[in-house]
Scaffold this motif. Structure first.
Motif, PDB file in Angstrom:
ATOM      1  N   SER A  67     -27.009  29.557 -19.356  1.00  0.00           N
ATOM      2  CA  SER A  67     -25.856  30.240 -18.765  1.00  0.00           C
ATOM      3  C   SER A  67     -25.841  30.132 -17.248  1.00  0.00           C
ATOM      4  N   SER A  68     -26.985  29.795 -16.650  1.00  0.00           N
ATOM      5  CA  SER A  68     -27.046  29.648 -15.184  1.00  0.00           C
ATOM      6  C   SER A  68     -27.289  28.206 -14.758  1.00  0.00           C
ATOM      7  N   SER A  69     -27.097  27.263 -15.678  1.00  0.00           N
ATOM      8  CA  SER A  69     -27.308  25.855 -15.347  1.00  0.00           C
ATOM      9  C   SER A  69     -26.264  25.376 -14.340  1.00  0.00           C
ATOM     10  N   PRO A  70     -26.658  24.531 -13.371  1.00  0.00           N
ATOM     11  CA  PRO A  70     -25.682  23.984 -12.424  1.00  0.00           C
ATOM     12  C   PRO A  70     -24.692  23.033 -13.096  1.00  0.00           C
ATOM     13  N   VAL A  71     -25.078  22.460 -14.225  1.00  0.00           N
ATOM     14  CA  VAL A  71     -24.169  21.638 -15.020  1.00  0.00           C
ATOM     15  C   VAL A  71     -23.619  22.506 -16.150  1.00  0.00           C
ATOM     16  N   LEU A  72     -22.313  22.648 -16.212  1.00  0.00           N
ATOM     17  CA  LEU A  72     -21.674  23.456 -17.241  1.00  0.00           C
ATOM     18  C   LEU A  72     -21.677  22.675 -18.551  1.00  0.00           C
ATOM     19  N   ASN A  73     -22.432  23.152 -19.524  1.00  0.00           N
ATOM     20  CA  ASN A  73     -22.563  22.449 -20.795  1.00  0.00           C
ATOM     21  C   ASN A  73     -21.449  22.868 -21.746  1.00  0.00           C
ATOM     22  N   LEU A  74     -20.495  21.975 -21.953  1.00  0.00           N
ATOM     23  CA  LEU A  74     -19.432  22.204 -22.931  1.00  0.00           C
ATOM     24  C   LEU A  74     -19.511  21.150 -24.037  1.00  0.00           C
ATOM     25  N   ASN A 345      -9.876  29.018 -27.927  1.00  0.00           N
ATOM     26  CA  ASN A 345      -8.448  29.263 -27.720  1.00  0.00           C
ATOM     27  C   ASN A 345      -8.143  29.670 -26.280  1.00  0.00           C
ATOM     28  N   TYR A 346      -9.093  30.364 -25.643  1.00  0.00           N
ATOM     29  CA  TYR A 346      -8.885  30.824 -24.264  1.00  0.00           C
ATOM     30  C   TYR A 346      -8.568  29.652 -23.347  1.00  0.00           C
ATOM     31  N   TRP A 347      -9.382  28.597 -23.424  1.00  0.00           N
ATOM     32  CA  TRP A 347      -9.143  27.478 -22.523  1.00  0.00           C
ATOM     33  C   TRP A 347      -8.038  26.566 -23.046  1.00  0.00           C
ATOM     34  N   ALA A 348      -8.005  26.342 -24.376  1.00  0.00           N
ATOM     35  CA  ALA A 348      -7.065  25.373 -24.935  1.00  0.00           C
ATOM     36  C   ALA A 348      -5.617  25.843 -24.798  1.00  0.00           C
ATOM     37  N   GLU A 349      -5.376  27.126 -24.980  1.00  0.00           N
ATOM     38  CA  GLU A 349      -4.011  27.644 -24.832  1.00  0.00           C
ATOM     39  C   GLU A 349      -3.518  27.504 -23.397  1.00  0.00           C
ATOM     40  N   THR A 418     -15.280  32.574 -16.884  1.00  0.00           N
ATOM     41  CA  THR A 418     -15.154  31.890 -15.589  1.00  0.00           C
ATOM     42  C   THR A 418     -15.533  30.411 -15.711  1.00  0.00           C
ATOM     43  N   ASP A 419     -16.443  30.092 -16.635  1.00  0.00           N
ATOM     44  CA  ASP A 419     -16.783  28.689 -16.894  1.00  0.00           C
ATOM     45  C   ASP A 419     -15.566  27.940 -17.429  1.00  0.00           C
ATOM     46  N   LEU A 420     -14.856  28.587 -18.328  1.00  0.00           N
ATOM     47  CA  LEU A 420     -13.680  27.954 -18.930  1.00  0.00           C
ATOM     48  C   LEU A 420     -12.517  27.901 -17.946  1.00  0.00           C
ATOM     49  N   ASP A 421     -12.433  28.875 -17.059  1.00  0.00           N
ATOM     50  CA  ASP A 421     -11.437  28.808 -15.979  1.00  0.00           C
ATOM     51  C   ASP A 421     -11.690  27.571 -15.113  1.00  0.00           C
ATOM     52  N   ARG A 422     -12.963  27.284 -14.902  1.00  0.00           N
ATOM     53  CA  ARG A 422     -13.354  26.100 -14.137  1.00  0.00           C
ATOM     54  C   ARG A 422     -12.885  24.826 -14.837  1.00  0.00           C
ATOM     55  N   LEU A 423     -13.020  24.779 -16.155  1.00  0.00           N
ATOM     56  CA  LEU A 423     -12.549  23.626 -16.919  1.00  0.00           C
ATOM     57  C   LEU A 423     -11.040  23.484 -16.818  1.00  0.00           C
ATOM     58  N   VAL A 424     -10.317  24.585 -17.002  1.00  0.00           N
ATOM     59  CA  VAL A 424      -8.853  24.538 -16.965  1.00  0.00           C
ATOM     60  C   VAL A 424      -8.368  24.087 -15.595  1.00  0.00           C
TER      61      VAL A 424
END
Length: 444
Positions: A67-74, A345-349, A418-424
């Motif tokens: 959860s604190s990795s500098p690389v966001l693992n999706l 759904n949070y990010w995809a929508e 906030t990670d998914l906000d970063r993706l969007v």
């Protein structure tokens, strides 16, 4: 007398260190109190309401170093990171093993497989004598694929969107033994069970023996109507093999409820068990007819353990599975599924509202959970993946296979909003940057 006393003391030591077969687990020491307090605090909330409760999920997120990795693992659909307590358990087992490997592995840790089998069976809602513990879904499913007696001309039905290692196994049997491997092709997303079931039904011929179906399509996350396919197949006297690599430990189901004959999964995906752990399930009355993938002294035995003659294995990894199950149970299966679907759904929508961004997965609960495919006009999947990683430090996986061309995104319970906000935000910036490119430069 001294050796007996010493052995008892070593068993006691192993139990203190261990999570898979000890009530004094790391989960109890590190997380049980906090999660129990949160469970009591929010006892009145439904799984769907809990899915949006950031206070509860913050407690879960703290359990994952990722959860604190500098690389966001999706790309959790590929391999999920483990919670800290699983990593600590594996490390302790490894240190114990290396004091005297053949002694501690074979005489101490090996005693933990049966309690671990029972724990996994409880999670899967099945008989412990139907479960074998191995290294991944490929090993589990290849055991079935190569272990069933088929004759030249016998047919197996699968689809082109199944997992490559399983398709290649069937193709190898086709080349070597002359069976016929028929593959359907689906244009996902599909939001109608009967369309899928009917495709398999229409492919059946008098020579068909087996249907191979993937529970959750790894490319785009389509949930297949496995139970309906199994019921249809059994009406016609066929057997069904189910690839559950992306469903077990995520979707809230019990293995027998699928009505399959054979089931294989990886435990290092959404169960978050140690990397390189898996599980095989075979309906009890069918065990004896399946040949082991690796040698066994009694290959026609009715004992599921004949599939565990792997030689020297990683006992630390195997016993670390127990702590992953503890953590999973602490969250609750319904809550976990609801949360991960909410994150998808949070990010995809939001992404659907960005011009030039396309979603390749159904957002209906019955047809997807964790995984969604995304593409950006003007970028190939490989280009999109490279820019997400290179510019934004977001790790995903690109897919250009058959009729599927997208980047796969798969969050997990430790993923923050906030990670998914970063993706969007990244998708929006990339789409805007490439929207003015000529049509000829657009990715497929």
């Amino acid at each position: 007398m001294k050796s007996t006393t010493d052995r008892r003391s070593f068993f006691k030591k192993a139990a203190v260190l261990a999570g898979a077969f000890s009530s004094n687990s790391l989960f109890e020491q590190l997380h049980a109190a906090d999660i129990l307090a949160k469970n009591r605090q929010y006892v009145s909330l439904s799984p769907q309401e809990m899915a949006e409760n950031e206070d509860f999920w913050a407690t879960i997120q703290q359990g994952y170093p990722a959860s604190s990795s500098p690389v966001l693992n999706l790309n959790n659909g590929g391999v999920s990171p483990s919670p800290l307590l699983v990593l600590q358990a594996v490390d302790r087992y490894s240190q114990l093993s290396n004091q005297a490997p053949s002694y501690y592995m074979w005489r101490i840790l090996d005693q933990g497989r049966e309690p671990l089998r029972q724990k996994l069976a409880l999670l899967g809602g099945c008989d412990p004598d139907e479960l074998a513990i191995n290294r991944n879904a490929t090993e589990a499913l290849n055991t079935i694929i190569y272990g069933l007696d088929l004759q030249k001309g016998d047919e197996v039905i699968g689809c082109k969107q199944d997992y490559p290692n399983m398709m290649q196994a069937w193709k190898q049997r086709e080349q070597r033994e002359g069976i016929r491997y028929k593959q359907l092709s689906f244009d996902f997303p599909i939001e109608d069970d009967e369309t899928i079931v009917e495709a398999y039904r229409q492919a059946i011929s008098p020579k068909t023996k087996i249907i191979h179906v993937t529970h959750v399509i790894n490319w785009v996350g389509q949930i297949m109507p496995v139970r309906k396919i199994c019921q249809m197949a059994h009406e016609k006297g066929l057997e069904v093999i189910v690839d559950g690599a992306h469903s077990f430990g995520l979707l809230n189901f019990q293995i027998p409820d699928l009505e399959a004959d054979y089931f294989g999964t990886s435990l290092h995906k959404y169960l978050s068990a140690p990397i390189g752990t898996g599980m095989l399930w075979i309906k009890k009355e069918k065990i004896s007819k399946v040949w082991p993938l690796l040698c066994n002294g009694n290959p026609k035995s009715e004992d599921i353990r004949k599939f565990e003659t792997l030689g020297t294995r990683s006992f630390p990894l195997e016993q670390g599975i127990g702590e992953a199950v503890n953590f999973h149970n602490g969250i609750g299966a319904e809550r976990k599924e609801a949360r991960v679907r909410y994150l998808k759904n949070y990010w995809a929508e939001q992404a659907l509202g960005i011009p030039g961004v396309n979603i390749h997965t159904s957002l209906q609960p019955a047809y997807s959970c964790a995984i969604a495919g995304v593409s950006v006009d003007g970028l190939s999947p490989q280009e999109l993946e490279r820019q997400l990683l290179g510019t934004y430090k977001i790790h995903t996986t690109p897919i250009s296979y058959e009729n599927i061309h997208c980047v796969r995104v798969s969050p997990h319970v430790y993923t923050r909003l906030t990670d998914l906000d970063r993706l969007v935000a990244a998708l929006g910036e990339l789409s805007a940057a490439h929207s003015s490119q000529p049509l000829g430069q657009k990715g497929t």
